[in-house]
Design a protein around this motif. Sequence first.
Motif, PDB file in Angstrom:
ATOM      1  N   ASP A 172      -1.836  -9.185  -8.697  1.00  0.00           N
ATOM      2  CA  ASP A 172      -0.994  -9.105  -7.965  1.00  0.00           C
ATOM      3  C   ASP A 172      -0.922  -7.689  -7.484  1.00  0.00           C
ATOM      4  N   ILE A 173      -1.611  -7.248  -6.512  1.00  0.00           N
ATOM      5  CA  ILE A 173      -1.339  -5.903  -5.984  1.00  0.00           C
ATOM      6  C   ILE A 173      -0.268  -5.458  -5.057  1.00  0.00           C
ATOM      7  N   GLY A 174       0.674  -4.788  -5.367  1.00  0.00           N
ATOM      8  CA  GLY A 174       1.993  -4.632  -4.776  1.00  0.00           C
ATOM      9  C   GLY A 174       3.040  -5.591  -5.051  1.00  0.00           C
ATOM     10  N   ALA A 192       0.152   1.603 -11.771  1.00  0.00           N
ATOM     11  CA  ALA A 192      -0.914   2.017 -11.142  1.00  0.00           C
ATOM     12  C   ALA A 192      -0.917   1.679  -9.477  1.00  0.00           C
ATOM     13  N   ALA A 193      -1.196   2.486  -8.680  1.00  0.00           N
ATOM     14  CA  ALA A 193      -1.625   2.188  -7.179  1.00  0.00           C
ATOM     15  C   ALA A 193      -3.046   1.740  -7.105  1.00  0.00           C
ATOM     16  N   ILE A 194      -3.382   0.711  -6.351  1.00  0.00           N
ATOM     17  CA  ILE A 194      -4.833   0.455  -6.262  1.00  0.00           C
ATOM     18  C   ILE A 194      -5.411   1.054  -5.041  1.00  0.00           C
ATOM     19  N   GLY A 195      -6.359   1.737  -5.334  1.00  0.00           N
ATOM     20  CA  GLY A 195      -7.208   2.261  -3.915  1.00  0.00           C
ATOM     21  C   GLY A 195      -8.837   2.409  -4.211  1.00  0.00           C
ATOM     22  N   ALA A 196      -9.299   3.283  -3.395  1.00  0.00           N
ATOM     23  CA  ALA A 196     -10.606   3.353  -3.494  1.00  0.00           C
ATOM     24  C   ALA A 196     -11.483   4.124  -4.320  1.00  0.00           C
ATOM     25  N   THR A 197     -10.722   5.237  -4.793  1.00  0.00           N
ATOM     26  CA  THR A 197     -11.127   6.088  -6.047  1.00  0.00           C
ATOM     27  C   THR A 197     -10.046   6.831  -6.380  1.00  0.00           C
ATOM     28  N   VAL A 251       1.931   9.048  -7.372  1.00  0.00           N
ATOM     29  CA  VAL A 251       1.635   7.962  -8.065  1.00  0.00           C
ATOM     30  C   VAL A 251       0.168   8.259  -8.703  1.00  0.00           C
ATOM     31  N   THR A 252      -0.332   7.390  -9.421  1.00  0.00           N
ATOM     32  CA  THR A 252      -1.812   7.226 -10.024  1.00  0.00           C
ATOM     33  C   THR A 252      -2.473   6.327  -9.221  1.00  0.00           C
ATOM     34  N   VAL A 253      -3.464   6.677  -8.573  1.00  0.00           N
ATOM     35  CA  VAL A 253      -4.249   5.762  -7.863  1.00  0.00           C
ATOM     36  C   VAL A 253      -5.481   5.485  -8.394  1.00  0.00           C
ATOM     37  N   ARG A 254      -5.982   4.171  -8.726  1.00  0.00           N
ATOM     38  CA  ARG A 254      -6.946   3.602  -9.554  1.00  0.00           C
ATOM     39  C   ARG A 254      -7.685   2.650  -8.796  1.00  0.00           C
ATOM     40  N   PRO A 255      -9.183   2.574  -8.780  1.00  0.00           N
ATOM     41  CA  PRO A 255      -9.802   1.423  -8.145  1.00  0.00           C
ATOM     42  C   PRO A 255      -9.892   0.258  -9.110  1.00  0.00           C
ATOM     43  N   ALA A 307      -7.701  -0.264  -0.836  1.00  0.00           N
ATOM     44  CA  ALA A 307      -7.777  -1.060  -1.956  1.00  0.00           C
ATOM     45  C   ALA A 307      -8.987  -2.106  -1.882  1.00  0.00           C
ATOM     46  N   TRP A 308      -9.532  -2.619  -1.056  1.00  0.00           N
ATOM     47  CA  TRP A 308     -10.771  -3.253  -0.722  1.00  0.00           C
ATOM     48  C   TRP A 308     -11.790  -2.455  -1.409  1.00  0.00           C
ATOM     49  N   GLN A 309     -11.906  -1.543  -0.917  1.00  0.00           N
ATOM     50  CA  GLN A 309     -12.889  -0.579  -1.122  1.00  0.00           C
ATOM     51  C   GLN A 309     -13.447  -0.215  -2.666  1.00  0.00           C
TER      52      GLN A 309
END
Length: 342
Positions: free
Chosen positions: A128-130, A181-186, A218-222, A254-256
Motif C-alpha cells: 500500500d503505497i500512499g 518512507a516515501a517511495i521513489g526512484a532513488t 521525508v525519506t524517499v526509498r526505492p 515510484a515505478w522506477q
Amino acid sequence: MVRKFVLIRLSTALGRSGRESRGKGAGIQVGGRSVVLGKWLSRRARMGAKPPSEPRKVIRTAPPTPHGLTGVYLGRGRVLSRLWTGNTIVLPGDTLDVGPSIMTTGAWEPDNSGYIAHVLEPGDVFIDIGANVGYFTILAAELVKPNGFVVAFEPQKALLPFIQESVIANGFQRICHVSDAAIGATEADGLLGHCDLLSGSASMVPSFGDGSRAADIVTVRPLDDILEEISAQYGRRLVPTIIKMDIEGYEYHAWQGMKRTVAAAERIALIIEFAPRRYLNMGQDAFAFLDELEAAGLTLFGLRDTDQVTRKVPFKRETVQAMIEADAWIDLIAEKGDPMRR
C-alpha cells in the motif's frame, strides 16, 4: 488468456468516495460465471474458514450502519469507525475526504476495493503505497490473513499513528508492517506538500499543496531496496500480489524504483492513480511510463462505470491526450500473468 470480469459495485449507489448504499447485493462476473457477494459470514470472520457451499469471495456489500454515521469519538481528534468488512478503523476527525466517506458508508474508492477483494486471497502480499489513513491496509490484511502480509507506506507522519492503531485494534500486528518512507526512484530526502483538511492530498510533486502548512522533509526509498530489508526483518520473502500506489502524481518516480520487484513476480497487479498532466508538469512523459509498464510484461486496463457496474476494460492510449488537456486521471490496472490464478 486473461480472464475478463465485471465488478458490480460494492454499494450499488456509491460514487468514487462512497455514498450510501441501498442495494441488497453485489457480485463479480468471472469468465461468464456470476459470483454473488453476500454478507460477510461471522464464522469466516472469526475463523478464516470458507464454507464449501460458498463462492471464493464472500464480502459484506454495505457498512454495518448503512443509513447513518458509524463513529465513536475517542478523544485527541480520533474517531473509531468500521469498514464494510466489519473491521475496526481509527480515523482523524478533522478531514473532509476519506474519513467522512468511511464513517457514512464503510468504504472508500469502491471500484478499487472491489478489484482488491476479487484478487487477494489468504497468504497473498499487498503493498500500500500512499496508505493515507490505512483503509486499504486494513481491508487487505483482512483478505490475506492469517498467513499473508501487508506493507503500508505513508510519509505523512500525522497519519501514521492512525494506521498503527487500526492495525493493533484488528490484531494484525503479525501480518502488517507500517513505514513512514516515501517511495521513489532513488534514495534521497524530499519535500512532501499538503492540503489542509484533505488527508488524501499530499504529494512529493514540487510546489504541491495549498500553503496551509509547510512541506515536510521525508525519506524517499526505492521499493526494491526497502522491501528486501522488510523481508529480511520478518524472515520471509515478500513477493507482492498487488501493489497499490496513489501518491498524487509521483507514481512514475515510484515505478522506477520497483522494477526489480515486479520482474521477480510471476503474477502481479499494480493499481496506479494515473495522472498524465502531473507527469508532464514534472518534465516526464506519460507515454514513456506506459511503454515501460508494457515492456515489463504488464497488460493495461481501466475501470469503467456503467449503470452502477464497474467493468475492467482494455486501456486505450488515445485517451491520454484528452486526459492531459482536462487534467484528468484514472485508476490504471496493470497485470502480469493472472493475479487470480493460484
